[in-house]
Design an enzyme around this catalytic site. Structure first.
Site, mmCIF file in Angstrom:
data_model
loop_
_atom_site.group_PDB
_atom_site.id
_atom_site.type_symbol
_atom_site.label_atom_id
_atom_site.label_comp_id
_atom_site.label_asym_id
_atom_site.label_seq_id
_atom_site.Cartn_x
_atom_site.Cartn_y
_atom_site.Cartn_z
ATOM 1 N N CYS A 93 0.982 -1.126 0.031
ATOM 2 C CA CYS A 93 0.159 -0.145 -0.301
ATOM 3 C C CYS A 93 0.989 1.149 0.109
ATOM 4 O O CYS A 93 1.827 1.280 0.722
ATOM 5 C CB CYS A 93 -1.045 -0.012 1.171
ATOM 6 S SG CYS A 93 -1.957 1.488 1.503
ATOM 7 N N CYS B 48 0.078 3.184 3.659
ATOM 8 C CA CYS B 48 0.736 2.838 4.873
ATOM 9 C C CYS B 48 1.625 1.618 4.765
ATOM 10 O O CYS B 48 2.201 1.333 5.892
ATOM 11 C CB CYS B 48 -0.349 2.271 5.834
ATOM 12 S SG CYS B 48 -1.151 0.750 5.451
ATOM 13 N N CYS C 287 -7.397 -1.223 1.730
ATOM 14 C CA CYS C 287 -6.332 -1.395 2.309
ATOM 15 C C CYS C 287 -7.146 -1.619 3.723
ATOM 16 O O CYS C 287 -7.704 -0.853 4.087
ATOM 17 C CB CYS C 287 -5.265 -0.511 2.396
ATOM 18 S SG CYS C 287 -3.934 -0.875 3.717
ATOM 19 N N CYS D 213 -5.180 1.131 6.395
ATOM 20 C CA CYS D 213 -5.446 2.606 6.273
ATOM 21 C C CYS D 213 -6.616 2.934 5.624
ATOM 22 O O CYS D 213 -7.028 4.233 5.559
ATOM 23 C CB CYS D 213 -4.216 3.367 5.458
ATOM 24 S SG CYS D 213 -4.094 2.978 3.938
ATOM 25 N N CYS E 68 -8.492 -5.561 -9.861
ATOM 26 C CA CYS E 68 -7.967 -4.757 -10.664
ATOM 27 C C CYS E 68 -7.487 -3.434 -10.030
ATOM 28 O O CYS E 68 -8.318 -2.673 -9.486
ATOM 29 C CB CYS E 68 -9.002 -4.626 -11.643
ATOM 30 S SG CYS E 68 -8.610 -3.709 -13.047
#
Length: 152
Positions: free
Chosen positions: A70, A73, A118, A121, A141
């Site tokens: 990510c 984070c 995510c 976060c 995707c």
């Protein structure tokens, strides 16, 4: 006249109101802190649920062994072994790493999709569809701007 005004205000509120997330996340920052941490493109995707143009991310063609994290984070999200070329112009995966992502319904004008974010976060990553390869049949995707790649 009152009904027309109500309908116009309701429609405007739907399109102008920011998305409200009921879920609590481990990493929470102010808008200013997110803007300082992320590029303009990353902020638009992760925090405002934007979509980058198809074919614009170098991560779509990334073929090295490693892990996609990510960009907000740094949580590991997808192993390179789960990546495949979906032909869509966005990095695609058939499964995330365990306990990496969460999903929610994403209603729209042209039907409903499933948003992927995510789990740490809450950053918007992309969408998941049921037209991917085996073994899962899923196509995660993802927006390349939502991730960073770390080679093994």
């Amino acid at each position: 006249m009152k009904r027309r005004h109500f309908m116009m205000m309701t429609t405007a509120a739907i399109f102008a109101a920011p998305m409200v997330r009921a879920e609590a996340f481990e990493v929470t920052l102010t808008e200013a802190e997110w803007r300082a941490r992320l590029t303009e493109e990353q902020f638009a995707v992760l925090r405002e649920e934007d979509t980058e143009p198809a074919g614009s991310s170098p991560l779509d063609g990334e073929k090295r062994t490693g892990v996609f994290h990510c960009a907000g984070c740094d949580l590991p999200l997808y192993a390179s072994q789960a990546k495949y070329d979906s032909g869509t112009g966005w990095p695609s995966f058939f499964e995330p790493l365990p306990n990496a992502v969460r999903t929610k319904d994403d209603p729209g004008l042209f039907g409903s999709r499933t948003e992927v974010h995510c789990r740490r976060c809450g950053g918007h990553l992309g969408h998941v569809f049921d037209d991917g390869p085996q073994p899962t049949g899923k196509r995660y995707c993802m927006n390349g701007d939502a991730m960073v790649f770390r080679a093994a």
